[in-house]
Design a protein around this motif. Structure first.
Motif, PDB file in Angstrom:
ATOM      1  N   VAL A 207       0.760  -7.837  -0.439  1.00  0.00           N
ATOM      2  CA  VAL A 207       1.243  -6.593   0.153  1.00  0.00           C
ATOM      3  C   VAL A 207       2.280  -5.599  -0.851  1.00  0.00           C
ATOM      4  O   VAL A 207       2.042  -4.561  -1.137  1.00  0.00           O
ATOM      5  CB  VAL A 207       2.100  -6.906   1.331  1.00  0.00           C
ATOM      6  CG1 VAL A 207       2.763  -5.610   1.574  1.00  0.00           C
ATOM      7  CG2 VAL A 207       1.360  -7.270   2.468  1.00  0.00           C
ATOM      8  N   ASP A 208       2.968  -6.295  -1.536  1.00  0.00           N
ATOM      9  CA  ASP A 208       3.801  -5.737  -2.655  1.00  0.00           C
ATOM     10  C   ASP A 208       3.098  -5.041  -3.921  1.00  0.00           C
ATOM     11  O   ASP A 208       3.267  -3.892  -4.146  1.00  0.00           O
ATOM     12  CB  ASP A 208       4.899  -6.647  -3.370  1.00  0.00           C
ATOM     13  CG  ASP A 208       6.124  -6.952  -2.533  1.00  0.00           C
ATOM     14  OD1 ASP A 208       6.111  -6.344  -1.266  1.00  0.00           O
ATOM     15  OD2 ASP A 208       6.837  -7.746  -2.804  1.00  0.00           O
ATOM     16  N   ARG A 209       1.831  -5.686  -3.843  1.00  0.00           N
ATOM     17  CA  ARG A 209       1.162  -5.240  -5.276  1.00  0.00           C
ATOM     18  C   ARG A 209       0.322  -3.982  -4.692  1.00  0.00           C
ATOM     19  O   ARG A 209       0.285  -2.931  -5.581  1.00  0.00           O
ATOM     20  CB  ARG A 209       0.065  -6.410  -5.692  1.00  0.00           C
ATOM     21  CG  ARG A 209       0.647  -7.411  -6.606  1.00  0.00           C
ATOM     22  CD  ARG A 209      -0.318  -8.318  -7.424  1.00  0.00           C
ATOM     23  NE  ARG A 209      -1.092  -9.144  -6.234  1.00  0.00           N
ATOM     24  CZ  ARG A 209      -0.877 -10.100  -6.073  1.00  0.00           C
ATOM     25  NH1 ARG A 209       0.208 -10.781  -6.244  1.00  0.00           N
ATOM     26  NH2 ARG A 209      -1.588 -10.855  -5.121  1.00  0.00           N
ATOM     27  N   ALA A 210      -0.094  -4.167  -3.591  1.00  0.00           N
ATOM     28  CA  ALA A 210      -0.912  -2.917  -2.959  1.00  0.00           C
ATOM     29  C   ALA A 210       0.068  -1.491  -2.763  1.00  0.00           C
ATOM     30  O   ALA A 210      -0.566  -0.703  -3.066  1.00  0.00           O
ATOM     31  CB  ALA A 210      -1.546  -3.384  -1.606  1.00  0.00           C
ATOM     32  N   TYR A 211       1.166  -1.988  -2.205  1.00  0.00           N
ATOM     33  CA  TYR A 211       2.279  -0.945  -1.940  1.00  0.00           C
ATOM     34  C   TYR A 211       2.726  -0.195  -3.136  1.00  0.00           C
ATOM     35  O   TYR A 211       3.026   0.942  -3.071  1.00  0.00           O
ATOM     36  CB  TYR A 211       3.673  -1.561  -1.150  1.00  0.00           C
ATOM     37  CG  TYR A 211       4.317  -0.362  -0.446  1.00  0.00           C
ATOM     38  CD1 TYR A 211       4.077   0.267   0.606  1.00  0.00           C
ATOM     39  CD2 TYR A 211       5.622  -0.134  -1.109  1.00  0.00           C
ATOM     40  CE1 TYR A 211       4.658   1.245   1.189  1.00  0.00           C
ATOM     41  CE2 TYR A 211       6.380   0.666  -0.570  1.00  0.00           C
ATOM     42  CZ  TYR A 211       6.026   1.836   0.540  1.00  0.00           C
ATOM     43  OH  TYR A 211       6.657   2.378   1.196  1.00  0.00           O
ATOM     44  N   ARG A 212       2.698  -0.707  -4.282  1.00  0.00           N
ATOM     45  CA  ARG A 212       3.143  -0.169  -5.463  1.00  0.00           C
ATOM     46  C   ARG A 212       1.935   0.705  -6.234  1.00  0.00           C
ATOM     47  O   ARG A 212       2.079   1.179  -6.813  1.00  0.00           O
ATOM     48  CB  ARG A 212       3.515  -1.273  -6.590  1.00  0.00           C
ATOM     49  CG  ARG A 212       4.728  -1.923  -5.923  1.00  0.00           C
ATOM     50  CD  ARG A 212       4.919  -3.126  -6.983  1.00  0.00           C
ATOM     51  NE  ARG A 212       5.560  -2.870  -8.369  1.00  0.00           N
ATOM     52  CZ  ARG A 212       7.004  -2.499  -8.455  1.00  0.00           C
ATOM     53  NH1 ARG A 212       7.733  -2.917  -7.554  1.00  0.00           N
ATOM     54  NH2 ARG A 212       7.276  -2.087  -9.666  1.00  0.00           N
ATOM     55  N   ASP A 213       0.975   0.855  -5.443  1.00  0.00           N
ATOM     56  CA  ASP A 213      -0.100   1.804  -5.781  1.00  0.00           C
ATOM     57  C   ASP A 213      -0.378   2.613  -4.763  1.00  0.00           C
ATOM     58  O   ASP A 213      -1.166   2.580  -3.595  1.00  0.00           O
ATOM     59  CB  ASP A 213      -1.537   0.908  -6.296  1.00  0.00           C
ATOM     60  CG  ASP A 213      -2.575   1.980  -6.675  1.00  0.00           C
ATOM     61  OD1 ASP A 213      -2.590   3.199  -6.241  1.00  0.00           O
ATOM     62  OD2 ASP A 213      -3.310   1.426  -7.125  1.00  0.00           O
TER      63      ASP A 213
END
Length: 251
Positions: A207-213
């Motif tokens: 989730v964190d990786r996706a949200y940072r994009d």
């Protein structure tokens, strides 16, 4: 439990590039449901510690709005980025709330339980953060002696969380306040929280990786909204009319 684990990680490395989280919990307990009352109190105790900590409060906040209701949901659901549908697979605990979140653009992190299964089918696996045991795996795991202890002993992060709770880190005025709750996780854990913890942790990192994009996240959210129309009340009523009531449309 994951919120505590995340709090511990931020505290250990406060200068890392953390993705900010606001964790919103809500719920009510029947008068005799002691475990549920303990969980609600623990959440609020954790909120007090986390939100008061100058090291972490810009990176992690915990909110437990009182008297959650439909009126409050009308404000919270459209504002949410992530829908937490984390009931144990096979318990059918997911209701229409997950549909409302998805219709309003929140991406789902969840197990294969209840309507989550259909939501994932319609929005697509790439737009759903899946974790946890399947219903069949849940049934098999419950047959394993001391499954909860084995799961906890295999997870250093969860051990750290339970030690903090048991030592009174979030209840210094009453260090043993949550002893029974911690013991329940070590000894029985019917809902297999310990068994699913590391998988949930890994999904939150996704989730964190996706949200940072932002572009990728917005694309996922738009796809979510566009494909979730299957869950509209119009379709549900038509299905009830034809398959249950055997009634025709009004002219």
């Amino acid at each position: 439990l994951w919120t505590i684990a995340h709090y511990q990680r931020i505290s250990a490395d406060p200068h890392a590039d953390w993705t900010p989280h606001v964790k919103i919990f809500a719920g009510k307990a029947a008068p005799g449901y002691v475990v549920a009352k303990d969980i609600i109190r623990l959440i609020n105790d954790v909120a007090h510690v986390v939100n008061s900590d100058p090291i972490t409060r810009d990176k992690l906040r915990v909110v437990f709005p009182p008297n959650y209701s439909v009126t409050m949901a009308e404000h919270l659901i459209p504002a949410a980025d992530l829908s937490e549908q984390i009931s144990t697979a096979g318990m059918e605990a997911s209701g229409t709330g997950n549909m409302k979140f998805a219709l309003n653009g929140a991406l789902t992190i969840g197990t294969l339980d209840g309507a989550n299964v259909e939501i994932r089918e319609h929005v697509g696996p790439d737009n759903f953060f899946l974790f946890g045991l399947t219903a069949d795996e849940v049934a098999a795991r419950r047959e394993v002696p001391a499954h909860s202890r084995a799961a906890i002993e295999a997870s250093p992060a969860l051990q750290g969380v339970l030690h903090a709770i048991a030592s009174g880190a979030f209840s210094p005025d009453e260090p043993g306040r949550y002893a029974s709750l911690v013991d329940l996780l070590w000894s029985s854990d019917w809902f297999l929280v310990a068994s699913d913890f590391d998988a949930y942790d890994a999904a939150q990192q996704q989730v964190d990786r996706a949200y940072r994009d932002p572009n990728a996240w917005q694309k996922m959210a738009i796809a979510n909204i566009a494909r979730i129309g299957y869950f509209s009340s119009d379709r549900a009523v038509r299905e009830y009319m034809t398959e249950i009531w055997n009634a025709g449309s009004a002219r």
